[in-house]
Design an enzyme around this catalytic site. Structure first.
Site, short mmCIF file in Angstrom:
data_model
loop_
_atom_site.label_atom_id
_atom_site.label_comp_id
_atom_site.label_asym_id
_atom_site.label_seq_id
_atom_site.Cartn_x
_atom_site.Cartn_y
_atom_site.Cartn_z
CB SER A 240 4.52 1.14 1.97
OG SER A 240 4.59 1.98 0.72
CG ASP A 343 10.53 1.18 -4.23
OD1 ASP A 343 9.93 2.38 -4.64
OD2 ASP A 343 10.63 1.04 -2.78
CG HIS A 373 6.85 0.10 -2.82
ND1 HIS A 373 7.82 0.92 -2.07
CD2 HIS A 373 5.85 0.07 -2.35
CE1 HIS A 373 7.08 1.43 -1.23
NE2 HIS A 373 5.95 1.09 -1.33
#
Length: 411
Positions: A240, A343, A373
């Site tokens: 991320s 996502d 995600h």
């Protein structure tokens, strides 16, 4: 589509996340001068203690090191246990969960045998997620994830505890990533000097260095790295927002030339990177209110991370697709990008990968169906078959660049 359990957990997760972000926005920290020391883990984070014994569950030993006296920057090292071909004492350490005492496994396709006999392992430098404001390298979820990667890739993982915002805003986290590479290079040089001086005794990088001390005063030599790390095979792995940090560190490694030697970044893995921009992509328009991290809350994270005067969704930290920044893309290391079907950040990550491929950089994309995600690193999803498969897929690709026998793996 994601399961009902994932959908319900996502609703709860977003409520908690929104409360935490708003609390940070309203905290006095946002208005005060930046704290150079900073913090790397919040009080409410669920953490896993370091364990220098080879775990009976996964055969990985861990230790924490505070590497910068001027800040809270730290790392957690994950050392996989010897394989069945190891020496008998080493096998007993691994099987009985004994504390690390140095081991001498025989050479295999990934490990390299040093002159002193101990196996040299590639390095994977990992940057955790959490929107720059949460998460930790020692969190329970990140500990589990790094153990899985260390075992799958048969590599030492160095999980970076970079400083969090808003206590330490941009470029603190990015600078911390660079400092870790510099520290790894320094450690390798110190170990080489100590070994050349005969400090290490009869075991090459082992001997007295295992205790972290020597008569020449190089007490900062990290014994696990000295004995087992091969810095010439270094992979950056970001999760991320950690993918943004990893990509920045890769850019710095390209720009700096020999600054990090003997550390050589041979590849990077960007897992659902936290990219954003002022012009929305198709996935941002379609999935902006998707699972776990929706776009509105991600923008709040960027407001907490970027200084007020620098806030811009096309900031170099946020959008890698703006031209004229950083080194030429053709100089970037091979880059594996992992994206999830549900996502909203996926399109920009895919576009970045496409730009790398246009200049002949090996930059495949792994696109996971029905995934969200952080599907491979979030605490609730870590033990799903999809998360395990993702780690195995990453290992297959990474081994192309860390195997000492050459590119015998293909993807």
């Amino acid at each position: 589509m994601p399961t009902v359990a994932v959908k319900l957990y996502s609703v709860f997760f977003k409520l908690v996340l929104k409360h935490r972000l708003q609390s940070l926005l309203q905290s006095p920290t946002v208005q005060t001068e930046a704290d150079p020391f900073g913090i790397t883990c919040r009080a409410d984070e669920s953490t896993a203690p370091a364990n220098p014994s080879f775990s009976a569950a996964d055969g990985v030993a861990t230790k924490d090191i505070h590497i910068d006296p001027l800040s809270s920057l730290s790392v957690r090292i994950f050392l996989p246990s010897p394989e069945l071909t190891a020496s008998a004492p080493a096998q007993r350490q691994a099987q009985n969960g004994e504390a690390y005492q140095g081991y001498l496994p025989s050479i295999n396709g990934v490990g390299r045998q040093s002159k002193g006999g101990s196996r040299k392992l590639p390095l994977i430098v990992q940057f955790h997620g959490g929107g720059f404001v949460m998460g930790s390298n020692i969190s329970s979820a990140n500990d589990f994830f790094c153990r899985r990667i260390a075992k799958a890739c048969d590599a030492m993982v160095v999980a970076v505890g970079y400083r969090l915002a808003p206590e330490s805003r941009y470029p603190a986290a990015f600078d911390d990533g660079v400092k870790v590479l510099q520290w790894l290079g320094k450690q390798s040089n110190l170990a080489s000097i100590a070994s050349a001086k005969g400090v290490a005794g009869g075991g090459g990088a082992e001997g007295r260095i295992v205790n972290g001390t020597d008569p020449f005063g190089t007490a900062t030599v990290e014994p696990w790295l000295a004995a087992h790390a091969d810095p010439s095979r270094c992979v950056l792995l970001g999760v991320s927002c950690g993918a943004n940090v990893a990509n920045h560190v890769a850019c710095r490694a390209v720009e700096s030339g020999k600054q990090f030697e003997p550390v050589k970044v041979v590849a990077q893995v960007l897992m659902y990177p936290f990219f954003i921009g002022s012009v929305p992509t198709h996935s941002e328009l379609r999935l902006g209110n998707s699972y776990f991290y929706d776009k509105a809350m991600s923008v709040l994270s960027w407001k907490l991370f970027l200084p007020d005067k620098e806030f811009d969704l096309d900031h170099p930290a946020a959008n890698p697709l703006v031209l004229g920044r950083g080194p030429p893309l053709k100089c970037m290391p091979p880059t594996l990008t992992v994206v999830a079907e549900h996502d909203w950040m996926r399109d920009r990550a895919i576009a970045y990968s496409e730009e790398l491929r246009k200049v002949n950089v090996d930059a495949p994309v792994l696109d996971y169906k029905d995934a969200v995600h952080e599907f491979a690193s979030l605490d609730m999803l870590l033990r799903t078959p999809q998360a395990q498969a993702c780690a195995e897929d990453i290992a297959i690709w990474v081994k192309k660049y860390i195997s000492i026998r050459g590119h015998e793996f293909s993807y």
